[in-house]
Structures are given as structure tokens and as C-alpha cells.
Design a protein around this motif. Structure first.
Motif, PDB file in Angstrom:
ATOM      1  N   ALA A 139    -112.170  49.329 -30.664  1.00  0.00           N
ATOM      2  CA  ALA A 139    -111.262  48.181 -30.699  1.00  0.00           C
ATOM      3  C   ALA A 139    -111.955  47.037 -29.976  1.00  0.00           C
ATOM      4  N   LEU A 140    -111.676  45.816 -30.432  1.00  0.00           N
ATOM      5  CA  LEU A 140    -112.340  44.642 -29.887  1.00  0.00           C
ATOM      6  C   LEU A 140    -111.321  43.543 -29.605  1.00  0.00           C
ATOM      7  N   ASN A 141    -111.482  42.869 -28.488  1.00  0.00           N
ATOM      8  CA  ASN A 141    -110.660  41.711 -28.142  1.00  0.00           C
ATOM      9  C   ASN A 141    -110.720  40.719 -29.303  1.00  0.00           C
ATOM     10  N   GLU A 142    -109.580  40.240 -29.756  1.00  0.00           N
ATOM     11  CA  GLU A 142    -109.508  39.350 -30.924  1.00  0.00           C
ATOM     12  C   GLU A 142    -110.357  38.089 -30.768  1.00  0.00           C
ATOM     13  N   ASP A 143    -110.533  37.608 -29.550  1.00  0.00           N
ATOM     14  CA  ASP A 143    -111.348  36.412 -29.323  1.00  0.00           C
ATOM     15  C   ASP A 143    -112.804  36.609 -29.724  1.00  0.00           C
ATOM     16  N   TYR A 144    -113.218  37.855 -29.907  1.00  0.00           N
ATOM     17  CA  TYR A 144    -114.623  38.162 -30.196  1.00  0.00           C
ATOM     18  C   TYR A 144    -114.833  38.736 -31.598  1.00  0.00           C
ATOM     19  N   TRP A 145    -113.810  38.706 -32.420  1.00  0.00           N
ATOM     20  CA  TRP A 145    -113.962  39.162 -33.807  1.00  0.00           C
ATOM     21  C   TRP A 145    -114.920  38.238 -34.562  1.00  0.00           C
ATOM     22  N   ASN A 146    -115.565  38.787 -35.560  1.00  0.00           N
ATOM     23  CA  ASN A 146    -116.429  38.042 -36.496  1.00  0.00           C
ATOM     24  C   ASN A 146    -117.664  37.421 -35.843  1.00  0.00           C
ATOM     25  N   HIS A 147    -118.176  38.077 -34.807  1.00  0.00           N
ATOM     26  CA  HIS A 147    -119.417  37.636 -34.174  1.00  0.00           C
ATOM     27  C   HIS A 147    -120.484  38.733 -34.205  1.00  0.00           C
ATOM     28  N   THR A 181    -105.915  50.719 -44.388  1.00  0.00           N
ATOM     29  CA  THR A 181    -106.187  49.951 -45.603  1.00  0.00           C
ATOM     30  C   THR A 181    -106.055  48.445 -45.386  1.00  0.00           C
ATOM     31  N   ASP A 182    -105.291  48.028 -44.396  1.00  0.00           N
ATOM     32  CA  ASP A 182    -105.087  46.598 -44.161  1.00  0.00           C
ATOM     33  C   ASP A 182    -105.995  46.041 -43.052  1.00  0.00           C
ATOM     34  N   ASN A 183    -107.148  46.671 -42.845  1.00  0.00           N
ATOM     35  CA  ASN A 183    -108.073  46.225 -41.800  1.00  0.00           C
ATOM     36  C   ASN A 183    -109.484  46.015 -42.385  1.00  0.00           C
ATOM     37  N   PRO A 184    -109.685  44.919 -43.117  1.00  0.00           N
ATOM     38  CA  PRO A 184    -110.988  44.675 -43.744  1.00  0.00           C
ATOM     39  C   PRO A 184    -112.114  44.426 -42.749  1.00  0.00           C
ATOM     40  N   GLY A 185    -111.799  43.963 -41.544  1.00  0.00           N
ATOM     41  CA  GLY A 185    -112.840  43.753 -40.538  1.00  0.00           C
ATOM     42  C   GLY A 185    -113.511  45.061 -40.163  1.00  0.00           C
ATOM     43  N   SER A 186    -112.727  46.102 -39.980  1.00  0.00           N
ATOM     44  CA  SER A 186    -113.301  47.414 -39.676  1.00  0.00           C
ATOM     45  C   SER A 186    -114.125  47.931 -40.848  1.00  0.00           C
ATOM     46  N   ARG A 187    -113.649  47.686 -42.052  1.00  0.00           N
ATOM     47  CA  ARG A 187    -114.423  48.109 -43.229  1.00  0.00           C
ATOM     48  C   ARG A 187    -115.811  47.484 -43.207  1.00  0.00           C
ATOM     49  N   ARG A 188    -115.894  46.201 -42.897  1.00  0.00           N
ATOM     50  CA  ARG A 188    -117.203  45.520 -42.855  1.00  0.00           C
ATOM     51  C   ARG A 188    -118.111  46.136 -41.796  1.00  0.00           C
ATOM     52  N   VAL A 189    -117.578  46.428 -40.623  1.00  0.00           N
ATOM     53  CA  VAL A 189    -118.368  47.042 -39.551  1.00  0.00           C
ATOM     54  C   VAL A 189    -118.897  48.400 -40.005  1.00  0.00           C
ATOM     55  N   ILE A 190    -118.038  49.189 -40.592  1.00  0.00           N
ATOM     56  CA  ILE A 190    -118.400  50.539 -41.024  1.00  0.00           C
ATOM     57  C   ILE A 190    -119.473  50.486 -42.106  1.00  0.00           C
ATOM     58  N   GLU A 191    -119.252  49.672 -43.123  1.00  0.00           N
ATOM     59  CA  GLU A 191    -120.217  49.593 -44.224  1.00  0.00           C
ATOM     60  C   GLU A 191    -121.540  48.984 -43.770  1.00  0.00           C
ATOM     61  N   LYS A 192    -121.482  47.996 -42.869  1.00  0.00           N
ATOM     62  CA  LYS A 192    -122.702  47.366 -42.354  1.00  0.00           C
ATOM     63  C   LYS A 192    -123.590  48.388 -41.638  1.00  0.00           C
ATOM     64  N   ASN A 193    -122.987  49.412 -41.089  1.00  0.00           N
ATOM     65  CA  ASN A 193    -123.726  50.446 -40.370  1.00  0.00           C
ATOM     66  C   ASN A 193    -124.123  51.630 -41.245  1.00  0.00           C
ATOM     67  N   GLY A 194    -123.998  51.482 -42.568  1.00  0.00           N
ATOM     68  CA  GLY A 194    -124.536  52.481 -43.484  1.00  0.00           C
ATOM     69  C   GLY A 194    -123.648  53.664 -43.794  1.00  0.00           C
ATOM     70  N   PHE A 195    -122.399  53.626 -43.369  1.00  0.00           N
ATOM     71  CA  PHE A 195    -121.489  54.727 -43.685  1.00  0.00           C
ATOM     72  C   PHE A 195    -121.160  54.707 -45.175  1.00  0.00           C
ATOM     73  N   GLN A 196    -120.937  55.888 -45.722  1.00  0.00           N
ATOM     74  CA  GLN A 196    -120.592  56.037 -47.129  1.00  0.00           C
ATOM     75  C   GLN A 196    -119.098  56.324 -47.261  1.00  0.00           C
ATOM     76  N   TYR A 197    -118.471  55.650 -48.201  1.00  0.00           N
ATOM     77  CA  TYR A 197    -117.030  55.841 -48.451  1.00  0.00           C
ATOM     78  C   TYR A 197    -116.799  57.232 -49.021  1.00  0.00           C
ATOM     79  N   GLU A 198    -115.887  57.981 -48.441  1.00  0.00           N
ATOM     80  CA  GLU A 198    -115.546  59.328 -48.902  1.00  0.00           C
ATOM     81  C   GLU A 198    -114.266  59.346 -49.727  1.00  0.00           C
ATOM     82  N   GLY A 199    -113.337  58.465 -49.387  1.00  0.00           N
ATOM     83  CA  GLY A 199    -112.065  58.448 -50.091  1.00  0.00           C
ATOM     84  C   GLY A 199    -110.958  57.970 -49.179  1.00  0.00           C
ATOM     85  N   THR A 200    -109.784  57.896 -49.738  1.00  0.00           N
ATOM     86  CA  THR A 200    -108.612  57.460 -48.984  1.00  0.00           C
ATOM     87  C   THR A 200    -107.753  58.674 -48.677  1.00  0.00           C
ATOM     88  N   MET A 201    -107.477  58.863 -47.407  1.00  0.00           N
ATOM     89  CA  MET A 201    -106.579  59.931 -46.996  1.00  0.00           C
ATOM     90  C   MET A 201    -105.193  59.318 -46.876  1.00  0.00           C
TER      91      MET A 201
END
Length: 183
Positions: free
Chosen positions: A92-100, A129-149
Motif C-alpha cells: 500500500a502506498l500513501n496517495e500523495d505518492y501514487w503515479n511516481h 478489479t477496480d484498482n488499475p494502479g496496482s495492475r500497472r505495478v504488477i504487470e510492470k514487474n513481469g507478473f503473468q495474469y493467471e485469471g480472476t478469482m
């Protein structure tokens, strides 16, 4: 244990981090995205901080430039799998520091730390599903999508959330590392 990056230090929590934790954790846009209720008081943050201080692999994310705690990152056994060699990262990240790029940097360093243990075979991360910022962090680090639980997590307010699940195997990590070294 200190984990360092060019802009950050990941270190164990200290009681002197209380104000930074409370500022982060009381924000109604932060906790619910990570699955927890925003802190209602400094005392609540103090109780949680005392537990984080003694927990293994729970780090404060600290800005090098001013020694301010801007987030948290932790790792543990992936409870979604029956494989003790599979780890899971939460953050989790302080909102003031998102997108940096701070969280991507912290997650990258945590991945390196976890795969330094030869017993780690896989690292998992997921997000609502409603947190696209986390999706970007995860994908940027090379994780592979497995599916939606579906209906994986019940929030503090009773709302049930679906999670998008990702993983990174040791072989994928090593291939990425070799590719980066060639660049």
C-alpha cells in the motif's frame, strides 16, 4: 534488514513511524484498495504498528531524500496455493505518492529479495478489479495474469470483491534478469 533502491529504503517498521503510518492508513482511498478499513485513530495505527514491528518480511517504504515513510510492503506464504515455496506480496502506498513509480521500484526490490532465497519458486500478487494502479505495478514487474478469482475477498464493510491474480516464477524472473543484463 534493509533493502535499498535508488530512491527508496525498505526497512523494518519502528514506533517512530506512527505519524507516517497513520497519515497513510487513515486515507479512505488507500486501505480499501488493499482490503483493510481505514484507520480510525492513532491508537489503532499504534496497535497495528506494534504487530508490524515484530512480523517477518513486513517493511516500511521510506523515501531516501527525506526519511519519510510513504508506504508498506510485505511478503508471506501464498495462502491461495498449497505450496510453501510460493510467496505473496502485499503493498500500500500513501496517495500523495501514487503515479511516481515508487511502488514499482519497491515491488521490484522485494522480488529480488524473495528470489534470493533458493527455496522460493513463485511469487504471487493480486488486486481488486477496480484498482488499475496496482495492475500497472504488477504487470510492470513481469507478473503473468493467471485469471480472476471471483468473490475472493470480503471487505471490512461486507462488500465482496473479485481479484485479478498474477504470478512470477523463478524461471521467468531469471529470464528477465538475463534480458536486462544484455541491455
Amino acid at each position: 534488514m534493509l533493502l535499498e533502491t535508488p530512491r527508496l529504503i525498505l526497512r523494518p517498521w519502528q514506533m517512530t513511524d506512527l505519524e507516517d503510518l497513520y497519515t497513510l492508513a487513515k486515507n479512505p482511498h488507500v486501505g480499501p484498495r488493499a482490503g483493510w478499513r481505514p484507520h480510525q485513530s492513532r491508537e489503532e495505527s499504534r496497535l497495528i504498528l506494534s504487530r508490524m514491528i515484530t512480523a517477518p518480511d513486513v517493511f516500511a517504504i521510506v523515501l531516501r531524500q527525506n526519511d519519510k515513510v510513504i508506504g508498506m510492503i510485505s511478503a508471506g506464504v501464498d495462502s491461495s496455493r498449497r505450496n510453501l515455496a510460493a510467496k505473496s506480496i502485499g503493498c500500500a502506498l500513501n496517495e500523495d505518492y501514487w503515479n511516481h513509480g515508487y511502488m514499482s521500484e519497491a515491488v521490484n526490490r522485494m522480488i529480488q529479495y524473495l528470489f534470493a532465497d533458493p527455496g522460493t519458486e513463485l511469487i504471487a500478487m493480486d488486486h481488486f478489479t477496480d484498482n488499475p494502479g496496482s495492475r500497472r505495478v504488477i504487470e510492470k514487474n513481469g507478473f503473468q495474469y493467471e485469471g480472476t478469482m471471483r468473490q475472493k475477498f470480503r471487505l471490512f464493510n461486507g462488500e465482496v470483491k473479485d481479484c485479478l491474480c498474477y504470478s512470477l516464477t523463478r524461471a521467468e524472473f531469471e529470464a528477465q534478469t538475463v534480458s536486462k543484463d544484455k541491455d
